[in-house]
Design an enzyme around this catalytic site. Structure first.
Site, PDB file in Angstrom:
ATOM      1  N   PRO A  89      21.534   2.968  52.738  1.00  0.00           N
ATOM      2  CA  PRO A  89      21.439   2.537  54.250  1.00  0.00           C
ATOM      3  C   PRO A  89      20.042   2.380  54.682  1.00  0.00           C
ATOM      4  CG  PRO A  89      23.048   4.683  53.548  1.00  0.00           C
ATOM      5  CD  PRO A  89      22.020   4.280  52.341  1.00  0.00           C
ATOM      6  N   GLU A 116      26.387  12.382  47.112  1.00  0.00           N
ATOM      7  CA  GLU A 116      25.404  12.410  48.525  1.00  0.00           C
ATOM      8  C   GLU A 116      24.388  11.791  48.451  1.00  0.00           C
ATOM      9  OE1 GLU A 116      26.188  13.857  51.562  1.00  0.00           O
ATOM     10  OE2 GLU A 116      28.383  13.855  50.798  1.00  0.00           O
ATOM     11  N   ARG A 154      26.578 -17.476  42.401  1.00  0.00           N
ATOM     12  CA  ARG A 154      27.261 -18.792  43.229  1.00  0.00           C
ATOM     13  C   ARG A 154      26.142 -19.917  43.322  1.00  0.00           C
ATOM     14  NH1 ARG A 154      27.828 -19.590  48.442  1.00  0.00           N
ATOM     15  NH2 ARG A 154      29.986 -20.447  48.117  1.00  0.00           N
ATOM     16  N   ASP A 169      27.304 -23.509  53.285  1.00  0.00           N
ATOM     17  CA  ASP A 169      27.490 -22.138  53.739  1.00  0.00           C
ATOM     18  C   ASP A 169      26.804 -21.820  55.037  1.00  0.00           C
ATOM     19  OD1 ASP A 169      28.881 -21.863  51.557  1.00  0.00           O
ATOM     20  OD2 ASP A 169      26.975 -20.722  50.174  1.00  0.00           O
TER      21      ASP A 169
END
Length: 248
Positions: A89, A116, A154, A169
């Site tokens: 995060p 955790e 890709r 894209d």
């Protein structure tokens, strides 16, 4: 390029690499993926890879020792140093520019955390990059690793059926970093809704102007900061600015 993935759940990757158009990249080894399980490098009869956190609290923490041994084996097998990526995060949000850089690299070692978290000492000593998919928490780093692998795969030559597909894209420099426009296919009428007239005109310039106007309108409504970035980079023409004013 080669990506070594450290994961307690290597079985999650088999269907991922065998499905969809990007499987071509893995089958051809354009993007080689080697899976490593830290449990194989853990000590003792129970092959323990996690323990309780110092200071108390809920959950378990992945131990530094098995991760270190696993990482050392992966790097030795590569035969050369490589970036070590942790999905976290606190990492930098994964964006198109970063995907393009990874797609032109020689790969990396991807560390998939669980529980955790991971003993901070391993992160401080061995991790070189941290990446986040967004402001939310997953149960492990495997989905994030797959997201990076898919985005990189890709972009490899020959992987997509149409070489120009990824150029259109969202976020691509070919679109000046804007969001993509809506797309339509047969039937021409569906549930009382028709296809926008410009797309049926056969007039190439008119079609491209419609698509550009749609990209501008959608981006201005959904991600206005991308409009600001395109404007600051001198990517917006007078026609673009006129189109944006009409939408106000």
């Amino acid at each position: 390029m080669r990506f070594d993935v450290l994961t307690l759940f290597p079985e999650l990757f088999a269907p991922f690499m065998a499905s969809g158009v990007t499987r071509r990249a893995y089958e051809s080894k354009q993007v080689e993926v080697v899976l490593w399980n830290p449990r194989d490098f853990a000590q003792g009869n129970y092959k323990r890879v996690d323990d309780r956190p110092f200071g108390g609290g809920p959950g378990m923490v992945m131990m530094a020792e098995p991760l270190t041994a696993c990482l050392d084996a992966a790097l030795a097998a590569r035969g050369a140093p490589a970036p070590v990526v942790l999905f976290s995060p606190i990492g930098e949000a994964l964006r198109h520019e970063a995907v393009e850089r990874w797609s032109a690299s020689e790969g990396a070692v991807l560390v998939c955390g669980r529980y955790e978290g991971i003993d901070q000492r391993f992160i401080d000593a061995r991790v070189t990059h941290q990446i986040s998919l967004g402001d939310f928490v997953l149960s492990g780093g495997e989905i994030a690793a797959m997201a990076l692998l898919d985005a990189v795969a890709r972009l490899q030559p020959g992987v997509l059926g149409d070489e120009a597909s990824h150029v259109q894209d969202s976020f691509n420099p070919a679109l000046d970093g804007l969001l993509d426009c809506p797309h339509y296919t047969r039937p021409e009428q569906w549930n009382g809704q028709g296809v926008p007239a410009p797309l049926l005109s056969g007039h190439h310039a008119q079609i491209e102007r419609w698509r550009r106007d749609q990209r501008l309108a959608i981006t201005a409504a959904r991600r206005p900061e991308l409009i600001d970035a395109a404007r600051a980079a001198g990517k917006l023409s007078k026609a673009d600015e006129a189109s944006l004013k009409k939408k106000l």
